[in-house]
Design a protein around this motif. Structure first.
Motif, PDB file in Angstrom:
ATOM      1  N   GLY A   1      60.000  18.603  16.766  1.00 35.45           N
ATOM      2  CA  GLY A   1      58.364  18.585  16.583  1.00 35.45           C
ATOM      3  C   GLY A   1      57.867  18.969  15.494  1.00 35.45           C
ATOM      4  O   GLY A   1      57.011  18.146  15.168  1.00 35.45           O
ATOM      5  N   LEU A   2      58.127  20.275  15.481  1.00 34.27           N
ATOM      6  CA  LEU A   2      57.526  20.772  14.158  1.00 34.27           C
ATOM      7  C   LEU A   2      57.604  19.976  13.146  1.00 34.27           C
ATOM      8  O   LEU A   2      56.787  19.862  11.890  1.00 34.27           O
ATOM      9  CB  LEU A   2      58.002  22.219  13.852  1.00 34.27           C
ATOM     10  CG  LEU A   2      57.509  23.129  15.056  1.00 34.27           C
ATOM     11  CD1 LEU A   2      58.292  24.638  14.971  1.00 34.27           C
ATOM     12  CD2 LEU A   2      55.785  23.561  14.622  1.00 34.27           C
ATOM     13  N   ARG A   3      58.983  19.336  12.847  1.00 32.12           N
ATOM     14  CA  ARG A   3      59.242  18.615  11.443  1.00 32.12           C
ATOM     15  C   ARG A   3      58.631  17.304  11.592  1.00 32.12           C
ATOM     16  O   ARG A   3      58.002  17.017  10.401  1.00 32.12           O
ATOM     17  CB  ARG A   3      60.750  18.363  11.604  1.00 32.12           C
ATOM     18  CG  ARG A   3      61.326  17.616  10.381  1.00 32.12           C
ATOM     19  CD  ARG A   3      62.498  17.331  10.166  1.00 32.12           C
ATOM     20  NE  ARG A   3      63.298  18.770  10.229  1.00 32.12           N
ATOM     21  CZ  ARG A   3      64.465  18.985  11.225  1.00 32.12           C
ATOM     22  NH1 ARG A   3      64.579  18.171  12.456  1.00 32.12           N
ATOM     23  NH2 ARG A   3      64.937  20.254  11.258  1.00 32.12           N
TER      24      ARG A   3
ATOM     25  N   ALA B   1      49.583  26.854  11.991  1.00 26.97           N
ATOM     26  CA  ALA B   1      49.817  27.580  10.508  1.00 26.97           C
ATOM     27  C   ALA B   1      49.666  26.393   9.635  1.00 26.97           C
ATOM     28  O   ALA B   1      49.332  26.758   8.395  1.00 26.97           O
ATOM     29  CB  ALA B   1      51.200  28.194  10.223  1.00 26.97           C
ATOM     30  N   PHE B   2      49.753  25.295  10.030  1.00 26.35           N
ATOM     31  CA  PHE B   2      49.597  24.093   8.925  1.00 26.35           C
ATOM     32  C   PHE B   2      48.952  22.908   9.579  1.00 26.35           C
ATOM     33  O   PHE B   2      48.943  21.852   8.677  1.00 26.35           O
ATOM     34  CB  PHE B   2      51.089  23.879   8.275  1.00 26.35           C
ATOM     35  CG  PHE B   2      52.050  23.117   9.333  1.00 26.35           C
ATOM     36  CD1 PHE B   2      52.252  21.976   9.473  1.00 26.35           C
ATOM     37  CD2 PHE B   2      52.920  24.133   9.870  1.00 26.35           C
ATOM     38  CE1 PHE B   2      52.948  21.369  10.425  1.00 26.35           C
ATOM     39  CE2 PHE B   2      53.884  23.731  10.823  1.00 26.35           C
ATOM     40  CZ  PHE B   2      54.104  22.323  11.021  1.00 26.35           C
ATOM     41  N   TYR B   3      48.878  22.704  10.853  1.00 29.09           N
ATOM     42  CA  TYR B   3      48.209  21.417  11.235  1.00 29.09           C
ATOM     43  C   TYR B   3      46.965  21.759  12.150  1.00 29.09           C
ATOM     44  O   TYR B   3      46.868  22.645  12.880  1.00 29.09           O
ATOM     45  CB  TYR B   3      49.414  20.925  12.308  1.00 29.09           C
ATOM     46  CG  TYR B   3      48.864  19.697  13.048  1.00 29.09           C
ATOM     47  CD1 TYR B   3      48.660  18.441  12.392  1.00 29.09           C
ATOM     48  CD2 TYR B   3      48.498  19.814  14.448  1.00 29.09           C
ATOM     49  CE1 TYR B   3      48.305  17.261  13.178  1.00 29.09           C
ATOM     50  CE2 TYR B   3      48.348  18.575  15.272  1.00 29.09           C
ATOM     51  CZ  TYR B   3      47.892  17.282  14.600  1.00 29.09           C
ATOM     52  OH  TYR B   3      47.583  16.321  15.270  1.00 29.09           O
ATOM     53  N   GLU B   4      45.939  20.973  11.625  1.00 29.73           N
ATOM     54  CA  GLU B   4      44.640  21.164  12.392  1.00 29.73           C
ATOM     55  C   GLU B   4      44.097  20.151  13.301  1.00 29.73           C
ATOM     56  O   GLU B   4      43.160  20.146  14.058  1.00 29.73           O
ATOM     57  CB  GLU B   4      43.529  21.344  11.021  1.00 29.73           C
ATOM     58  CG  GLU B   4      43.888  22.195  10.090  1.00 29.73           C
ATOM     59  CD  GLU B   4      42.871  22.234   9.005  1.00 29.73           C
ATOM     60  OE1 GLU B   4      41.981  21.375   8.751  1.00 29.73           O
ATOM     61  OE2 GLU B   4      42.663  23.205   8.381  1.00 29.73           O
TER      62      GLU B   4
ATOM     63  N   GLY C   1      47.776  15.311   1.350  1.00 28.76           N
ATOM     64  CA  GLY C   1      46.959  16.315   1.141  1.00 28.76           C
ATOM     65  C   GLY C   1      45.547  16.012   0.736  1.00 28.76           C
ATOM     66  O   GLY C   1      44.628  17.043   0.435  1.00 28.76           O
ATOM     67  N   HIS C   2      45.452  14.714   0.214  1.00 28.52           N
ATOM     68  CA  HIS C   2      44.352  14.318  -0.605  1.00 28.52           C
ATOM     69  C   HIS C   2      43.508  15.321  -1.488  1.00 28.52           C
ATOM     70  O   HIS C   2      42.555  15.481  -1.563  1.00 28.52           O
ATOM     71  CB  HIS C   2      43.126  14.105   0.600  1.00 28.52           C
ATOM     72  CG  HIS C   2      43.678  13.073   1.522  1.00 28.52           C
ATOM     73  ND1 HIS C   2      43.576  11.896   1.493  1.00 28.52           N
ATOM     74  CD2 HIS C   2      44.081  13.252   2.824  1.00 28.52           C
ATOM     75  CE1 HIS C   2      44.099  10.861   2.513  1.00 28.52           C
ATOM     76  NE2 HIS C   2      44.455  12.014   3.431  1.00 28.52           N
ATOM     77  N   GLY C   3      44.306  15.738  -2.316  1.00 25.98           N
ATOM     78  CA  GLY C   3      43.896  16.521  -3.398  1.00 25.98           C
ATOM     79  C   GLY C   3      43.904  18.214  -2.912  1.00 25.98           C
ATOM     80  O   GLY C   3      43.561  18.950  -3.901  1.00 25.98           O
ATOM     81  N   LYS C   4      44.133  18.380  -1.646  1.00 30.67           N
ATOM     82  CA  LYS C   4      44.006  19.717  -1.230  1.00 30.67           C
ATOM     83  C   LYS C   4      45.246  20.611  -1.764  1.00 30.67           C
ATOM     84  O   LYS C   4      46.435  20.021  -1.568  1.00 30.67           O
ATOM     85  CB  LYS C   4      43.785  20.099   0.173  1.00 30.67           C
ATOM     86  CG  LYS C   4      42.599  19.257   0.630  1.00 30.67           C
ATOM     87  CD  LYS C   4      42.131  19.682   2.089  1.00 30.67           C
ATOM     88  CE  LYS C   4      42.913  18.878   2.901  1.00 30.67           C
ATOM     89  NZ  LYS C   4      42.686  19.276   4.416  1.00 30.67           N
ATOM     90  N   VAL C   5      45.090  22.101  -1.579  1.00 34.28           N
ATOM     91  CA  VAL C   5      46.392  22.833  -2.134  1.00 34.28           C
ATOM     92  C   VAL C   5      47.276  22.843  -0.998  1.00 34.28           C
ATOM     93  O   VAL C   5      46.469  23.230   0.431  1.00 34.28           O
ATOM     94  CB  VAL C   5      46.015  24.031  -2.395  1.00 34.28           C
ATOM     95  CG1 VAL C   5      47.058  24.997  -2.772  1.00 34.28           C
ATOM     96  CG2 VAL C   5      45.184  24.162  -3.534  1.00 34.28           C
ATOM     97  N   LEU C   6      48.340  22.591  -0.839  1.00 37.46           N
ATOM     98  CA  LEU C   6      49.310  22.508   0.307  1.00 37.46           C
ATOM     99  C   LEU C   6      50.432  23.810  -0.111  1.00 37.46           C
ATOM    100  O   LEU C   6      50.894  24.077  -1.136  1.00 37.46           O
ATOM    101  CB  LEU C   6      50.460  21.449   0.549  1.00 37.46           C
ATOM    102  CG  LEU C   6      49.491  20.175   0.689  1.00 37.46           C
ATOM    103  CD1 LEU C   6      50.274  18.930   0.799  1.00 37.46           C
ATOM    104  CD2 LEU C   6      48.575  20.395   1.787  1.00 37.46           C
ATOM    105  N   THR C   7      50.390  24.852   0.987  1.00 44.08           N
ATOM    106  CA  THR C   7      51.138  26.121   0.725  1.00 44.08           C
ATOM    107  C   THR C   7      52.493  25.801   0.332  1.00 44.08           C
ATOM    108  O   THR C   7      53.204  24.684   0.867  1.00 44.08           O
ATOM    109  CB  THR C   7      50.836  27.031   1.778  1.00 44.08           C
ATOM    110  OG1 THR C   7      51.427  26.544   2.969  1.00 44.08           O
ATOM    111  CG2 THR C   7      49.456  27.222   2.048  1.00 44.08           C
ATOM    112  N   HIS C   8      53.391  26.761  -0.095  1.00 41.02           N
ATOM    113  CA  HIS C   8      54.757  26.439  -0.201  1.00 41.02           C
ATOM    114  C   HIS C   8      55.391  26.569   1.220  1.00 41.02           C
ATOM    115  O   HIS C   8      56.257  25.717   1.274  1.00 41.02           O
ATOM    116  CB  HIS C   8      55.194  28.115  -0.691  1.00 41.02           C
ATOM    117  CG  HIS C   8      55.170  28.406  -2.226  1.00 41.02           C
ATOM    118  ND1 HIS C   8      54.487  29.291  -2.475  1.00 41.02           N
ATOM    119  CD2 HIS C   8      54.864  27.340  -3.205  1.00 41.02           C
ATOM    120  CE1 HIS C   8      54.152  29.506  -3.859  1.00 41.02           C
ATOM    121  NE2 HIS C   8      54.398  28.214  -4.378  1.00 41.02           N
TER     122      HIS C   8
END
Length: 231
Positions: free
Chosen positions: A41-43, A73-76, A170-177
């Protein structure tokens, strides 16, 4: 222009839930995927970026509240809990961990569809789905899974293609490592930043005019990467 189908991810280990819910979601006009455990699911959340996640709390590999916490932590997007746990404390803990709604099993499909519609409401003004993306002399056809540069095909192995499409989303946004590692390699590899550095380097070699001084796949030191689509 027709609106793109909203994407619903159902994370539940009960086959009968998928047999029941899948056709109902399709009949209601949604595109859906299934995941049978928390890891899968997380993947799927990281790679597919669903519009709504329906999450069971009783999963075979981890508690659903742990999936919820990790996803946040990464999904809004909206996460709806679907669970047989009816204790008030469970519901409060789920909401405090980031759930948007809580539906008890057994449930009526009409009620669940209504709650999905409410969860999607703030997102109905989203831009139409983009199937082709250009940056510099590179074109990515997301429907055909085809990448070209100056009109010539570019071969990307699955991991590199998954990384590129996640950067595009990401539409130009920074995506974390961490976000990129989860999306491409899975939750077990959140510390394996060397995988990410190698794959980013390979993408730059294939897609950048000057890989040593990239203008599109940009590093944000100590944070992650973003894709600049201008120019």
């Amino acid at each position: 222009m027709n609106q793109p189908l909203a994407r619903i991810l159902v994370i539940d280990d009960e086959p009968q839930i998928h047999r029941f819910l899948g056709p109902a979601l399709e009949a209601a006009g949604y595109h859906h995927r299934r995941a049978d455990n928390g890891t899968q699911g997380l993947r799927e959340i990281a790679q597919w970026s669903p519009d709504v996640v329906i999450l069971d709390l009783g999963l075979p590999d981890m508690d659903g509240k742990d999936v919820l916490a990790r996803a946040r932590a990464f999904y809004e997007g909206p996460i709806l809990i679907l669970s047989a746990r009816d204790k008030e404390g469970e519901k409060i803990e789920a909401f405090e961990s980031g759930a948007n709604d809580y539906v008890e099993k057994p449930f009526g499909i009409g009620e669940l569809l209504a709650r999905i519609k409410v969860a999607l409401r703030p997102r109905t003004v989203a831009q139409p789905a983009v199937t082709k993306v250009r940056f510099g002399d590179v074109e990515v056809d997301l429907d055909m899974r085809y990448v070209s540069r100056n009109g010539e095909p570019v071969h990307l192995p699955p991991k590199e293609y998954a990384l590129l499409t996640r950067l595009i989303s990401g539409h130009g946004k920074v995506l974390t490592h961490k976000e990129l590692l989860v999306a491409v390699w899975g939750v077990a590899h959140t510390e394996d930043t060397q995988y990410l550095r190698v794959a980013i380097g390979q993408l730059r070699q294939k897609l950048e005019m000057d890989p040593a001084s990239p203008s599109h796949i940009v590093t944000e030191p100590g944070i992650g990467y973003r894709l600049k689509r201008e120019g």
